[in-house]
Scaffold this motif. Sequence first.
Motif, PDB file in Angstrom:
ATOM      1  N   LEU A 283     -17.298  -8.069  -4.238  1.00 44.33           N
ATOM      2  CA  LEU A 283     -18.678  -8.245  -4.086  1.00 44.33           C
ATOM      3  C   LEU A 283     -19.138  -7.037  -4.732  1.00 44.33           C
ATOM      4  O   LEU A 283     -20.274  -7.118  -5.474  1.00 44.33           O
ATOM      5  CB  LEU A 283     -18.974  -8.119  -2.556  1.00 44.33           C
ATOM      6  N   HIS A 284     -18.615  -5.913  -4.502  1.00 47.68           N
ATOM      7  CA  HIS A 284     -19.515  -4.630  -5.321  1.00 47.68           C
ATOM      8  C   HIS A 284     -19.231  -4.697  -6.888  1.00 47.68           C
ATOM      9  O   HIS A 284     -20.500  -4.587  -7.445  1.00 47.68           O
ATOM     10  CB  HIS A 284     -18.810  -3.342  -4.738  1.00 47.68           C
ATOM     11  N   TYR A 285     -18.010  -4.724  -7.488  1.00 42.62           N
ATOM     12  CA  TYR A 285     -17.900  -4.568  -8.627  1.00 42.62           C
ATOM     13  C   TYR A 285     -18.522  -5.742  -9.554  1.00 42.62           C
ATOM     14  O   TYR A 285     -18.974  -5.721 -10.563  1.00 42.62           O
ATOM     15  CB  TYR A 285     -16.456  -4.377  -9.068  1.00 42.62           C
ATOM     16  N   ALA A 286     -18.267  -7.001  -8.954  1.00 44.81           N
ATOM     17  CA  ALA A 286     -18.812  -8.403  -9.770  1.00 44.81           C
ATOM     18  C   ALA A 286     -20.196  -8.269  -9.628  1.00 44.81           C
ATOM     19  O   ALA A 286     -20.837  -8.806 -10.938  1.00 44.81           O
ATOM     20  CB  ALA A 286     -17.919  -9.531  -9.116  1.00 44.81           C
ATOM     21  N   SER A 287     -20.848  -8.052  -8.452  1.00 45.98           N
ATOM     22  CA  SER A 287     -22.139  -8.109  -8.529  1.00 45.98           C
ATOM     23  C   SER A 287     -23.036  -6.934  -9.458  1.00 45.98           C
ATOM     24  O   SER A 287     -23.727  -7.425 -10.171  1.00 45.98           O
ATOM     25  CB  SER A 287     -22.657  -8.137  -7.288  1.00 45.98           C
TER      26      SER A 287
ATOM     27  N   ARG B 187     -28.526 -15.089  -2.312  1.00 45.52           N
ATOM     28  CA  ARG B 187     -28.896 -14.961  -1.013  1.00 45.52           C
ATOM     29  C   ARG B 187     -28.909 -13.777  -0.564  1.00 45.52           C
ATOM     30  O   ARG B 187     -29.162 -13.622   0.902  1.00 45.52           O
ATOM     31  CB  ARG B 187     -27.864 -15.928  -0.334  1.00 45.52           C
ATOM     32  N   CYS B 188     -28.602 -12.744  -1.173  1.00 43.28           N
ATOM     33  CA  CYS B 188     -28.374 -11.336  -0.844  1.00 43.28           C
ATOM     34  C   CYS B 188     -28.938 -10.478  -1.772  1.00 43.28           C
ATOM     35  O   CYS B 188     -28.523 -10.756  -3.078  1.00 43.28           O
ATOM     36  CB  CYS B 188     -26.764 -11.137  -0.434  1.00 43.28           C
ATOM     37  N   ARG B 189     -29.937  -9.618  -1.668  1.00 44.36           N
ATOM     38  CA  ARG B 189     -30.564  -8.909  -2.615  1.00 44.36           C
ATOM     39  C   ARG B 189     -29.779  -7.538  -2.987  1.00 44.36           C
ATOM     40  O   ARG B 189     -30.117  -6.814  -3.854  1.00 44.36           O
ATOM     41  CB  ARG B 189     -32.003  -8.647  -2.265  1.00 44.36           C
ATOM     42  N   ASN B 190     -28.914  -7.172  -2.081  1.00 40.67           N
ATOM     43  CA  ASN B 190     -28.109  -5.954  -2.371  1.00 40.67           C
ATOM     44  C   ASN B 190     -26.410  -6.130  -2.217  1.00 40.67           C
ATOM     45  O   ASN B 190     -26.009  -5.712  -1.236  1.00 40.67           O
ATOM     46  CB  ASN B 190     -28.793  -5.039  -1.684  1.00 40.67           C
ATOM     47  N   THR B 191     -26.001  -7.290  -2.720  1.00 44.62           N
ATOM     48  CA  THR B 191     -24.811  -7.627  -2.619  1.00 44.62           C
ATOM     49  C   THR B 191     -23.715  -6.522  -3.034  1.00 44.62           C
ATOM     50  O   THR B 191     -22.496  -6.240  -2.425  1.00 44.62           O
ATOM     51  CB  THR B 191     -24.275  -8.659  -3.595  1.00 44.62           C
ATOM     52  N   ASN B 192     -24.239  -5.699  -3.676  1.00 46.51           N
ATOM     53  CA  ASN B 192     -23.301  -4.312  -4.331  1.00 46.51           C
ATOM     54  C   ASN B 192     -23.213  -3.365  -3.294  1.00 46.51           C
ATOM     55  O   ASN B 192     -22.080  -2.928  -2.958  1.00 46.51           O
ATOM     56  CB  ASN B 192     -23.849  -3.772  -5.507  1.00 46.51           C
ATOM     57  N   TYR B 193     -24.407  -3.039  -2.545  1.00 43.50           N
ATOM     58  CA  TYR B 193     -24.259  -2.276  -1.292  1.00 43.50           C
ATOM     59  C   TYR B 193     -23.311  -2.768  -0.179  1.00 43.50           C
ATOM     60  O   TYR B 193     -22.577  -2.185   0.378  1.00 43.50           O
ATOM     61  CB  TYR B 193     -25.514  -1.931  -0.821  1.00 43.50           C
ATOM     62  N   LEU B 194     -23.470  -4.146  -0.112  1.00 46.85           N
ATOM     63  CA  LEU B 194     -22.796  -4.977   1.059  1.00 46.85           C
ATOM     64  C   LEU B 194     -21.188  -4.605   0.623  1.00 46.85           C
ATOM     65  O   LEU B 194     -20.434  -4.310   1.656  1.00 46.85           O
ATOM     66  CB  LEU B 194     -23.234  -6.499   1.241  1.00 46.85           C
ATOM     67  N   GLY B 195     -20.840  -4.768  -0.446  1.00 49.99           N
ATOM     68  CA  GLY B 195     -19.399  -4.808  -0.824  1.00 49.99           C
ATOM     69  C   GLY B 195     -18.896  -3.242  -0.541  1.00 49.99           C
ATOM     70  O   GLY B 195     -17.863  -3.155  -0.226  1.00 49.99           O
TER      71      GLY B 195
ATOM     72  N   ALA C 252      -7.622  -4.822   7.052  1.00 53.74           N
ATOM     73  CA  ALA C 252      -8.347  -3.606   6.347  1.00 53.74           C
ATOM     74  C   ALA C 252      -7.985  -4.297   4.728  1.00 53.74           C
ATOM     75  O   ALA C 252      -8.988  -4.062   3.989  1.00 53.74           O
ATOM     76  CB  ALA C 252      -7.650  -2.554   6.665  1.00 53.74           C
ATOM     77  N   ILE C 253      -6.822  -4.595   4.389  1.00 53.65           N
ATOM     78  CA  ILE C 253      -6.687  -5.233   3.012  1.00 53.65           C
ATOM     79  C   ILE C 253      -7.537  -6.052   2.533  1.00 53.65           C
ATOM     80  O   ILE C 253      -8.180  -6.236   1.616  1.00 53.65           O
ATOM     81  CB  ILE C 253      -5.257  -5.495   2.697  1.00 53.65           C
ATOM     82  N   ALA C 254      -7.650  -6.989   3.566  1.00 47.69           N
ATOM     83  CA  ALA C 254      -8.705  -7.994   3.238  1.00 47.69           C
ATOM     84  C   ALA C 254     -10.029  -8.170   3.000  1.00 47.69           C
ATOM     85  O   ALA C 254     -10.767  -8.387   2.135  1.00 47.69           O
ATOM     86  CB  ALA C 254      -8.561  -9.338   4.340  1.00 47.69           C
ATOM     87  N   LEU C 255     -10.622  -6.906   3.977  1.00 48.95           N
ATOM     88  CA  LEU C 255     -11.603  -6.620   4.017  1.00 48.95           C
ATOM     89  C   LEU C 255     -12.191  -5.680   2.856  1.00 48.95           C
ATOM     90  O   LEU C 255     -12.984  -5.903   2.065  1.00 48.95           O
ATOM     91  CB  LEU C 255     -12.208  -5.667   5.380  1.00 48.95           C
ATOM     92  N   ASN C 256     -11.019  -4.738   2.452  1.00 51.22           N
ATOM     93  CA  ASN C 256     -11.291  -4.085   1.242  1.00 51.22           C
ATOM     94  C   ASN C 256     -11.351  -5.101  -0.096  1.00 51.22           C
ATOM     95  O   ASN C 256     -12.209  -5.022  -1.091  1.00 51.22           O
ATOM     96  CB  ASN C 256     -10.067  -3.042   0.849  1.00 51.22           C
ATOM     97  N   ILE C 257     -10.516  -6.169  -0.220  1.00 50.37           N
ATOM     98  CA  ILE C 257     -10.299  -6.901  -1.523  1.00 50.37           C
ATOM     99  C   ILE C 257     -11.871  -7.660  -1.475  1.00 50.37           C
ATOM    100  O   ILE C 257     -12.282  -7.671  -2.536  1.00 50.37           O
ATOM    101  CB  ILE C 257      -9.388  -7.854  -1.206  1.00 50.37           C
ATOM    102  N   LEU C 258     -12.320  -8.272  -0.347  1.00 51.84           N
ATOM    103  CA  LEU C 258     -13.733  -8.576  -0.247  1.00 51.84           C
ATOM    104  C   LEU C 258     -14.608  -7.960  -0.761  1.00 51.84           C
ATOM    105  O   LEU C 258     -15.550  -8.115  -1.536  1.00 51.84           O
ATOM    106  CB  LEU C 258     -13.922  -9.384   0.996  1.00 51.84           C
TER     107      LEU C 258
ATOM    108  N   ILE D  16     -20.198  -0.883   1.473  1.00 50.41           N
ATOM    109  CA  ILE D  16     -19.904  -0.756   2.979  1.00 50.41           C
ATOM    110  C   ILE D  16     -18.760  -1.428   3.444  1.00 50.41           C
ATOM    111  O   ILE D  16     -18.063  -1.049   4.391  1.00 50.41           O
ATOM    112  CB  ILE D  16     -21.156  -1.288   3.616  1.00 50.41           C
ATOM    113  N   LEU D  17     -18.366  -2.550   3.091  1.00 53.58           N
ATOM    114  CA  LEU D  17     -16.966  -3.530   3.470  1.00 53.58           C
ATOM    115  C   LEU D  17     -15.834  -2.467   2.898  1.00 53.58           C
ATOM    116  O   LEU D  17     -14.994  -2.220   3.618  1.00 53.58           O
ATOM    117  CB  LEU D  17     -16.911  -4.656   2.872  1.00 53.58           C
ATOM    118  N   ILE D  18     -16.031  -2.125   1.739  1.00 48.31           N
ATOM    119  CA  ILE D  18     -14.775  -1.048   1.339  1.00 48.31           C
ATOM    120  C   ILE D  18     -14.636   0.290   2.394  1.00 48.31           C
ATOM    121  O   ILE D  18     -13.545   0.374   2.669  1.00 48.31           O
ATOM    122  CB  ILE D  18     -15.210  -0.627  -0.210  1.00 48.31           C
ATOM    123  N   TYR D  19     -15.937   0.866   2.594  1.00 50.40           N
ATOM    124  CA  TYR D  19     -15.421   1.954   3.465  1.00 50.40           C
ATOM    125  C   TYR D  19     -15.047   1.526   4.856  1.00 50.40           C
ATOM    126  O   TYR D  19     -14.738   2.479   5.654  1.00 50.40           O
ATOM    127  CB  TYR D  19     -16.686   2.839   3.400  1.00 50.40           C
ATOM    128  N   LEU D  20     -15.493   0.416   5.266  1.00 50.12           N
ATOM    129  CA  LEU D  20     -15.348  -0.069   6.796  1.00 50.12           C
ATOM    130  C   LEU D  20     -13.738  -0.367   6.836  1.00 50.12           C
ATOM    131  O   LEU D  20     -13.084  -0.030   7.954  1.00 50.12           O
ATOM    132  CB  LEU D  20     -16.093  -1.408   6.988  1.00 50.12           C
TER     133      LEU D  20
END
Length: 223
Positions: free
Chosen positions: A109-113, A135-143, A99-105, A145-149
Motif C-alpha cells: 500500500l505504501h510504496y505502490a500508492s 476509496r482512501c485519500r491517504n493510502t500511503n500513510y495507511l501502509g 507480522a509478516i503478512a501485515l508488513n507485506i500488505l 502505519i501497518l508496516i510499523y504495527l
Amino acid sequence: MRVKHVINLHKGTTAIYVAALMVAYQNFGLGPWVYLALHSTYGLLWLLKDRLYPDKQWEQPIALGAAVFTFGFIGLYWVAPFLLISRGVEPPLPLVAGAIALNILGVFLHYASDAQKYFTLKYQPGLITEGFFARCRNTNYLGEILIYLSFALLAMHWLPFAIVGLVAALVFVPNMRKKDESLSRYPEFADYRARSGLLLPRLFGGVGAGAQVSSTAQPQLED
C-alpha cells in the motif's frame, strides 16, 4: 542538508543498528532475524523510492539542530527492535506469520500508492481519485502505519504501539488534514471526500464516480 538526508540516514542505518543489537545481546533467535529482514528491507525500499520517485516535501532544507531533533524523533522507531532483542523474548510462530503478512500488505500500500501519486502528477497534474486513492485519500500513510504495527507486533510490548500512535497523531494526521484543506479548493473534492476515507478505505456509501484527474486542477499536495 535536506530533510530527506536525515530520514534516509535513519532508514539506511536501521540494518546496522538491529544487527549490532543482535551481536551485543547474543540473540540470534527467529524473532530478531525476522525483524532484521523486514525492517532492513523496508529501509532499502525507502532508499530506492527516494531515487526512483522521491517525495518533494522531503526536499526542504533543514538546520542542523532541527536535523538532530528529527533523527531523534524518528529514532523512536528503534525502540521496537531494542525491546525484542534485549528482552530475549521469542515471538510465537502465529504472531510472526501475522507480522509478516501485515508488513507485506503495508509495503504494498505504501510504496505502490506513492508510485501512483508521483507518476500521475508528473504527467497529468490534478486531483487523483482512482486506483489506490479511490476509496482512501491517504493510502500511503495507511501502509506506513501497518508496516510499523508489524514491527510492534514482533516486539510484543505496548511501548512500540504507543510510539506508532504518537507519530500518527503528531505527524500523519496533521499532514492528512493539511492535504484535505489544500484539495478542498477543487470543486470535485466534495464528491471525492464523500466516497473516500481519510485513512481507512470507505468501502460503502458515497456518491458519484469522479474522474481520475481534474483537467484544470493544479498538482495535488505532496504528502
